[in-house]
Write an enzyme that holds these catalytic residues in place. Structure first.
Site, PDB file in Angstrom:
ATOM      1  N   SER A   1      66.525  18.072  53.386  1.00  0.00           N
ATOM      2  CA  SER A   1      65.937  19.223  52.702  1.00  0.00           C
ATOM      3  C   SER A   1      66.714  19.439  51.414  1.00  0.00           C
ATOM      4  O   SER A   1      67.869  19.022  51.301  1.00  0.00           O
ATOM      5  CB  SER A   1      66.048  20.471  53.590  1.00  0.00           C
ATOM      6  OG  SER A   1      65.765  21.652  52.859  1.00  0.00           O
TER       7      SER A   1
ATOM      8  N   TYR B   1      70.591  26.461  59.775  1.00  0.00           N
ATOM      9  CA  TYR B   1      69.599  25.437  59.434  1.00  0.00           C
ATOM     10  C   TYR B   1      70.078  24.597  58.253  1.00  0.00           C
ATOM     11  O   TYR B   1      70.029  23.360  58.306  1.00  0.00           O
ATOM     12  CB  TYR B   1      68.263  26.084  59.102  1.00  0.00           C
ATOM     13  CG  TYR B   1      67.251  25.111  58.547  1.00  0.00           C
ATOM     14  CD1 TYR B   1      66.578  24.234  59.388  1.00  0.00           C
ATOM     15  CD2 TYR B   1      66.984  25.047  57.181  1.00  0.00           C
ATOM     16  CE1 TYR B   1      65.663  23.321  58.890  1.00  0.00           C
ATOM     17  CE2 TYR B   1      66.067  24.143  56.676  1.00  0.00           C
ATOM     18  CZ  TYR B   1      65.409  23.279  57.529  1.00  0.00           C
ATOM     19  OH  TYR B   1      64.508  22.376  57.032  1.00  0.00           O
TER      20      TYR B   1
END
Length: 360
Positions: free
Chosen positions: A145, A158
């Site tokens: 990400s 996360y």
């Protein structure tokens, strides 16, 4: 696309979002598929669509919750028992969780997320990579990400798991450089999937600028097939975010990400726009780039090599349009970051000369 009839791609998280779009691309290219997920009904329907639309020969569905202990080992064992050779592994499955770490989020959900995003991905990679190296053939795509390279308040755990995925993948890129096996990290920005709903972040500002999962999957697929170590989908905008993550102060990045991950304001409230916030960030990146160049002139020969690499990376990703962005926000940046003000003013007139030298 190229025909890869007879080869098999295993995709986790294939029932929706980026994983489903990636599975579609493999089906179009003639791959047989192993689809791993928690919903066998969804995956069975998807398999029938692929057989009907693309003539996929074999679709194997493995129902497994990869957040559970030894789930990755069980998937591997089932694949081996069926006599399937996995030529491409796609570790797409992952979840997020929104909220203040100390007070809002639940540890059991965080533990499950860490197991899925980190432990299962690592074990899947280890098991299938061993076989790929034995054949000296294979490809792996790991879903990281843009948050893997920047702080992300309100999604701290996360972001930490994705930082692991990115660092892990780039380390293996080096380990595999003398083989015919490649590994690629996919670093998308926020994407229009069910991720934010499941993470309890559906009302955050970032959901106003979601990207198309079809575009993200295609960028990841192309990079994987080309054997690239990483890819940031989304053109100049997202590549500029990447450069900013490398050169801007971490405190500034954390503040900007906190704003993007905050709840949307009520209609009557007025707040600075996201574009202004990121514009300020671009300005920071430019100033930080100047500071890197200054450091280059005074660095040792070893450090000069490192500075040249950083400057080249920035040059590859940034276009001249950042100059106009910097002009609009420079005063705000200078006010907020006094530590860079003196350097920026003192060496502004030498900027062009220094940048040319650094990138030579």
């Amino acid at each position: 696309m190229n025909s890869e009839t007879g080869k098999t791609a295993l995709i986790t998280g294939a029932s929706s979002g980026i994983g489903q779009e990636l599975a579609k691309l493999f089906a179009q290219d003639g791959y047989n598929l192993v689809l791993v997920g928690r919903s066998d009904e969804k995956l069975d329907r998807l398999g029938e669509v692929f057989k009907s639309n693309y003539g996929t020969d074999q679709v194997t569905v493995i129902t497994k919750d990869l957040s559970q202990e030894d789930a990755a080992q069980d998937v591997y064992n089932q694949v081996k028992a069926k006599g399937i050779t996995v030529n491409v592994l796609v570790n797409d499955a992952g979840v997020g969780l929104y909220g203040l770490f100390a007070t809002d989020t639940d540890w059991e959900r965080e533990k499950s997320m860490i197991h899925l995003n980190v432990l299962s991905l690592t074990q899947m990679t280890k098991l299938f990579l061993y076989d790929m190296l034995a054949r000296n053939e294979g490809k792996i795509l790991n879903l990281a990400s843009l948050l893997s390279i920047t702080p992300s308040p309100l999604m701290a755990v996360y972001a930490g798991t994705k930082a692991y995925v990115y660092n892990f993948t780039q380390s293996l890129v080096n380990e595999l450089k003398d083989t015919n096996v490649s590994i690629t990290a996919l670093l998308p920005n926020a994407t229009d999937t069910d991720f934010f709903n499941k993470a309890n972040a559906e009302n955050t500002k970032i959901t106003d600028e979601l990207q198309d999962p079809v575009m993200v999957a295609k960028a990841g697929y192309d990079a994987l097939m080309a054997g690239k170590p990483k890819v940031v989908p989304g053109g100049l905008k997202n590549k500029s975010y990447e450069v900013m993550a490398y050169v801007a102060p971490q405190e500034a990045l954390a503040a900007l990400m906190r704003d993007k991950m905050s709840q949307k304001p009520e209609p009557e409230e007025k707040e600075p726009t996201i574009s202004l916030a990121w514009g300020i960030g671009f300005g920071i990146a430019v100033i930080a780039g100047i500071a890197l160049t200054i450091g280059y002139k005074n660095a040792s020969p070893y450090d000069k090599v490192r500075y040249k690499y950083k400057a080249k990376s920035a040059g590859d990703a940034l276009s001249n349009t950042l100059s106009s962005v910097f002009d609009k926000v420079a005063h705000s940046v200078v006010d907020a970051y006094q530590t860079t003000k003196g350097k920026a003013e003192k060496f502004a007139h030498k900027e062009e000369e220094m940048l040319e030298e650094a990138t030579a």
